[in-house]
Structures are given as structure tokens and as C-alpha cells.
Design a protein around this motif. Structure first.
Motif, PDB file in Angstrom:
ATOM      1  N   ARG A 108       7.361  11.577   9.802  1.00 55.96           N
ATOM      2  CA  ARG A 108       5.839  11.698  10.512  1.00 55.96           C
ATOM      3  C   ARG A 108       5.545  10.397  11.145  1.00 55.96           C
ATOM      4  O   ARG A 108       4.746  10.380  11.885  1.00 55.96           O
ATOM      5  CB  ARG A 108       5.030  12.163   9.519  1.00 55.96           C
ATOM      6  N   LEU A 109       6.356   9.114  10.634  1.00 53.21           N
ATOM      7  CA  LEU A 109       5.803   7.990  11.193  1.00 53.21           C
ATOM      8  C   LEU A 109       6.818   7.494  12.481  1.00 53.21           C
ATOM      9  O   LEU A 109       6.913   6.310  12.830  1.00 53.21           O
ATOM     10  CB  LEU A 109       6.026   6.922  10.105  1.00 53.21           C
ATOM     11  N   LEU A 110       7.683   8.442  12.988  1.00 53.16           N
ATOM     12  CA  LEU A 110       8.648   8.054  13.828  1.00 53.16           C
ATOM     13  C   LEU A 110       8.178   7.520  15.194  1.00 53.16           C
ATOM     14  O   LEU A 110       8.632   6.625  15.736  1.00 53.16           O
ATOM     15  CB  LEU A 110       9.387   9.245  14.059  1.00 53.16           C
ATOM     16  N   ALA A 111       6.917   7.927  15.645  1.00 54.70           N
ATOM     17  CA  ALA A 111       6.477   7.584  16.643  1.00 54.70           C
ATOM     18  C   ALA A 111       5.974   5.963  16.651  1.00 54.70           C
ATOM     19  O   ALA A 111       5.590   5.348  17.772  1.00 54.70           O
ATOM     20  CB  ALA A 111       4.973   8.318  17.155  1.00 54.70           C
ATOM     21  N   TYR A 112       6.036   5.281  15.690  1.00 57.04           N
ATOM     22  CA  TYR A 112       5.580   3.948  15.515  1.00 57.04           C
ATOM     23  C   TYR A 112       7.018   3.158  15.290  1.00 57.04           C
ATOM     24  O   TYR A 112       6.614   1.940  15.032  1.00 57.04           O
ATOM     25  CB  TYR A 112       4.775   3.798  14.112  1.00 57.04           C
ATOM     26  N   LYS A 113       8.090   3.699  15.515  1.00 58.47           N
ATOM     27  CA  LYS A 113       9.215   3.072  15.145  1.00 58.47           C
ATOM     28  C   LYS A 113       9.176   1.850  16.382  1.00 58.47           C
ATOM     29  O   LYS A 113       9.898   0.517  16.057  1.00 58.47           O
ATOM     30  CB  LYS A 113      10.281   3.694  15.319  1.00 58.47           C
ATOM     31  N   ASP A 114       8.527   1.592  17.561  1.00 61.68           N
ATOM     32  CA  ASP A 114       8.765   0.628  18.302  1.00 61.68           C
ATOM     33  C   ASP A 114       7.944  -0.381  18.215  1.00 61.68           C
ATOM     34  O   ASP A 114       7.746  -1.421  18.697  1.00 61.68           O
ATOM     35  CB  ASP A 114       8.606   1.092  19.913  1.00 61.68           C
TER      36      ASP A 114
ATOM     37  N   VAL B 260      -3.098   8.798   6.766  1.00 61.52           N
ATOM     38  CA  VAL B 260      -3.766   7.567   6.332  1.00 61.52           C
ATOM     39  C   VAL B 260      -2.832   6.423   6.608  1.00 61.52           C
ATOM     40  O   VAL B 260      -3.252   5.310   7.138  1.00 61.52           O
ATOM     41  CB  VAL B 260      -4.054   7.714   4.571  1.00 61.52           C
ATOM     42  N   MET B 261      -1.457   6.740   6.469  1.00 60.42           N
ATOM     43  CA  MET B 261      -0.545   5.717   6.565  1.00 60.42           C
ATOM     44  C   MET B 261      -0.496   5.368   8.070  1.00 60.42           C
ATOM     45  O   MET B 261      -0.549   4.179   8.474  1.00 60.42           O
ATOM     46  CB  MET B 261       0.847   6.082   6.211  1.00 60.42           C
ATOM     47  N   LYS B 262      -0.712   6.294   9.091  1.00 62.58           N
ATOM     48  CA  LYS B 262      -0.747   5.887  10.330  1.00 62.58           C
ATOM     49  C   LYS B 262      -2.043   5.199  10.647  1.00 62.58           C
ATOM     50  O   LYS B 262      -1.955   4.391  11.637  1.00 62.58           O
ATOM     51  CB  LYS B 262      -0.760   7.182  11.297  1.00 62.58           C
ATOM     52  N   LEU B 263      -3.068   5.538  10.210  1.00 58.59           N
ATOM     53  CA  LEU B 263      -4.324   4.876  10.417  1.00 58.59           C
ATOM     54  C   LEU B 263      -4.226   3.537   9.967  1.00 58.59           C
ATOM     55  O   LEU B 263      -4.610   2.512  10.643  1.00 58.59           O
ATOM     56  CB  LEU B 263      -5.643   5.667   9.762  1.00 58.59           C
ATOM     57  N   LEU B 264      -3.745   3.246   8.712  1.00 60.50           N
ATOM     58  CA  LEU B 264      -3.650   1.961   8.496  1.00 60.50           C
ATOM     59  C   LEU B 264      -2.573   1.154   8.980  1.00 60.50           C
ATOM     60  O   LEU B 264      -3.060  -0.109   9.304  1.00 60.50           O
ATOM     61  CB  LEU B 264      -2.973   1.951   6.961  1.00 60.50           C
ATOM     62  N   LEU B 265      -1.685   1.572   9.555  1.00 57.04           N
ATOM     63  CA  LEU B 265      -0.695   0.843  10.249  1.00 57.04           C
ATOM     64  C   LEU B 265      -1.168   0.377  11.735  1.00 57.04           C
ATOM     65  O   LEU B 265      -1.174  -0.709  12.184  1.00 57.04           O
ATOM     66  CB  LEU B 265       0.455   1.909  10.631  1.00 57.04           C
ATOM     67  N   GLU B 266      -2.233   1.215  12.184  1.00 55.73           N
ATOM     68  CA  GLU B 266      -2.798   1.041  13.366  1.00 55.73           C
ATOM     69  C   GLU B 266      -3.927  -0.178  13.217  1.00 55.73           C
ATOM     70  O   GLU B 266      -4.126  -1.273  13.973  1.00 55.73           O
ATOM     71  CB  GLU B 266      -3.613   2.147  14.129  1.00 55.73           C
TER      72      GLU B 266
ATOM     73  N   VAL C 254       0.906  -1.198   0.101  1.00 53.43           N
ATOM     74  CA  VAL C 254      -0.119  -0.038   0.083  1.00 53.43           C
ATOM     75  C   VAL C 254       0.915   1.248   0.079  1.00 53.43           C
ATOM     76  O   VAL C 254       1.713   1.441   0.894  1.00 53.43           O
ATOM     77  CB  VAL C 254      -1.000   0.041   1.327  1.00 53.43           C
ATOM     78  N   MET C 255       0.711   2.083  -1.134  1.00 53.62           N
ATOM     79  CA  MET C 255       1.523   3.335  -1.086  1.00 53.62           C
ATOM     80  C   MET C 255       0.423   4.647  -1.146  1.00 53.62           C
ATOM     81  O   MET C 255      -0.437   4.482  -1.776  1.00 53.62           O
ATOM     82  CB  MET C 255       2.381   3.281  -2.383  1.00 53.62           C
ATOM     83  N   THR C 256       0.964   5.525  -0.232  1.00 55.39           N
ATOM     84  CA  THR C 256       0.218   6.631  -0.165  1.00 55.39           C
ATOM     85  C   THR C 256       1.066   7.839  -0.948  1.00 55.39           C
ATOM     86  O   THR C 256       2.195   8.000  -0.868  1.00 55.39           O
ATOM     87  CB  THR C 256       0.108   7.430   1.317  1.00 55.39           C
ATOM     88  N   VAL C 257       0.337   8.155  -2.242  1.00 52.11           N
ATOM     89  CA  VAL C 257       0.890   8.948  -2.981  1.00 52.11           C
ATOM     90  C   VAL C 257      -0.199  10.258  -3.432  1.00 52.11           C
ATOM     91  O   VAL C 257      -1.262   9.967  -3.410  1.00 52.11           O
ATOM     92  CB  VAL C 257       0.973   8.221  -4.462  1.00 52.11           C
ATOM     93  N   GLY C 258       0.339  11.527  -3.129  1.00 46.98           N
ATOM     94  CA  GLY C 258      -0.502  12.582  -3.701  1.00 46.98           C
ATOM     95  C   GLY C 258       0.275  13.785  -3.401  1.00 46.98           C
ATOM     96  O   GLY C 258       1.573  13.965  -3.192  1.00 46.98           O
ATOM     97  N   ASP C 259      -0.326  15.082  -3.517  1.00 46.97           N
ATOM     98  CA  ASP C 259       0.292  16.428  -3.245  1.00 46.97           C
ATOM     99  C   ASP C 259       0.630  16.621  -1.769  1.00 46.97           C
ATOM    100  O   ASP C 259       0.110  15.894  -1.015  1.00 46.97           O
ATOM    101  CB  ASP C 259      -0.862  17.315  -3.899  1.00 46.97           C
ATOM    102  N   SER C 260       1.320  17.588  -1.864  1.00 48.45           N
ATOM    103  CA  SER C 260       1.796  17.721  -0.533  1.00 48.45           C
ATOM    104  C   SER C 260       0.766  18.230   0.350  1.00 48.45           C
ATOM    105  O   SER C 260      -0.306  18.667   0.080  1.00 48.45           O
ATOM    106  CB  SER C 260       2.923  19.090  -0.468  1.00 48.45           C
ATOM    107  N   ARG C 261       0.823  17.963   1.783  1.00 52.24           N
ATOM    108  CA  ARG C 261      -0.365  18.365   2.825  1.00 52.24           C
ATOM    109  C   ARG C 261      -1.682  17.931   2.583  1.00 52.24           C
ATOM    110  O   ARG C 261      -2.703  18.704   2.737  1.00 52.24           O
ATOM    111  CB  ARG C 261       0.015  20.001   3.058  1.00 52.24           C
ATOM    112  N   VAL C 262      -1.868  16.775   2.112  1.00 48.11           N
ATOM    113  CA  VAL C 262      -3.232  16.277   1.669  1.00 48.11           C
ATOM    114  C   VAL C 262      -3.713  15.390   2.686  1.00 48.11           C
ATOM    115  O   VAL C 262      -4.797  14.542   2.828  1.00 48.11           O
ATOM    116  CB  VAL C 262      -3.490  15.780   0.434  1.00 48.11           C
TER     117      VAL C 262
END
Length: 115
Positions: free
Chosen positions: A47-53, A22-28, A9-17
Motif C-alpha cells: 500500500r505504500l508503493l506509491a511513495y517509493k520515489d 495513517v502511515m501515508k499521512l504521517l509520511l507526507e 512510529v509503528m502502526t499496529v491494529g486489526d485488519s482494515r482499520v
């Protein structure tokens, strides 16, 4: 026993959309479902650093031929889903159709390019 299907699953889009959101929600969601994840972060804002553990997060640079790692992981038995967070500042470069030789696996795979 049947193998579970793999997903990338890849998130692709313009900046700041909201790609990283969405990636954080999918991860959870996938974590709750017990899926074995690998996350590639092409963004330089961590932005995903909080999930590194919780999950393995690796930096990747699509424009310096580092994509082989993703495709190798896609066929690995210990990973169900690969999540890729792409940066918005490279949207034009990211969404251009890749050359056929840029897919490293020799096995026949189906890819749908939406771009």
C-alpha cells in the motif's frame, strides 16, 4: 549543536482499520517538515508503493529476526524518523510482549510496550 531526537512510529491494529492510511499521512507530514525518513513495510499488500520515489521503503519480516535493521537505522545519523507499517492479520503475534533478548542494541534505551 544538539542532535534532534529520533522517532520510531509503528502502526499496529486489526485488519482494515486504516493503519496504512495513517502511515501515508504521517509520511507526507514528515516529508513536508523536511525529516529524513526510512519506512519499513511488514504488510504484503504494497500500500505504500506509491511513495517509493519519495522515501526509502524496505520490506521487513518481524517474525524471521529481521528487526535488527530497524534498530541499527534508529541510531544512524542520516535518519530522523523510522515508520513501520505492520499487518493486521498478525495482531495477536505483534502485540505479544517481546522477550528481553529480542532487542539487539547493547546501549540502554527506553521502550514503552503498549500491549
Amino acid at each position: 549543536m544538539l542532535k534532534s531526537s529520533k522517532r520510531m512510529v509503528m502502526t499496529v491494529g486489526d485488519s482494515r482499520v486504516g493503519k496504512s492510511t495513517v502511515m501515508k499521512l504521517l509520511l507526507e507530514i514528515y516529508q513536508i517538515q523536511g525529516k529524513r525518513l526510512k519506512v519499513y513495510d511488514h504488510d504484503n499488500r504494497d500500500r505504500l508503493l506509491a511513495y517509493k520515489d519519495l522515501v526509502c521503503i524496505e520490506k521487513i519480516d518481524f517474525f524471521n529476526k529481521q528487526t535488527d535493521r530497524m534498530f541499527i537505522d534508529l541510531v544512524a545519523d542520516n535518519i530522523d524518523i523510522i515508520l513501520v507499517d505492520m499487518p493486521g492479520q498478525h495482531i495477536d503475534k505483534t502485540c505479544s510482549k517481546p522477550e528481553p533478548h529480542s532487542f539487539p542494541l547493547e546501549r540502554k534505551r527506553s521502550f514503552v510496550w503498549l500491549g
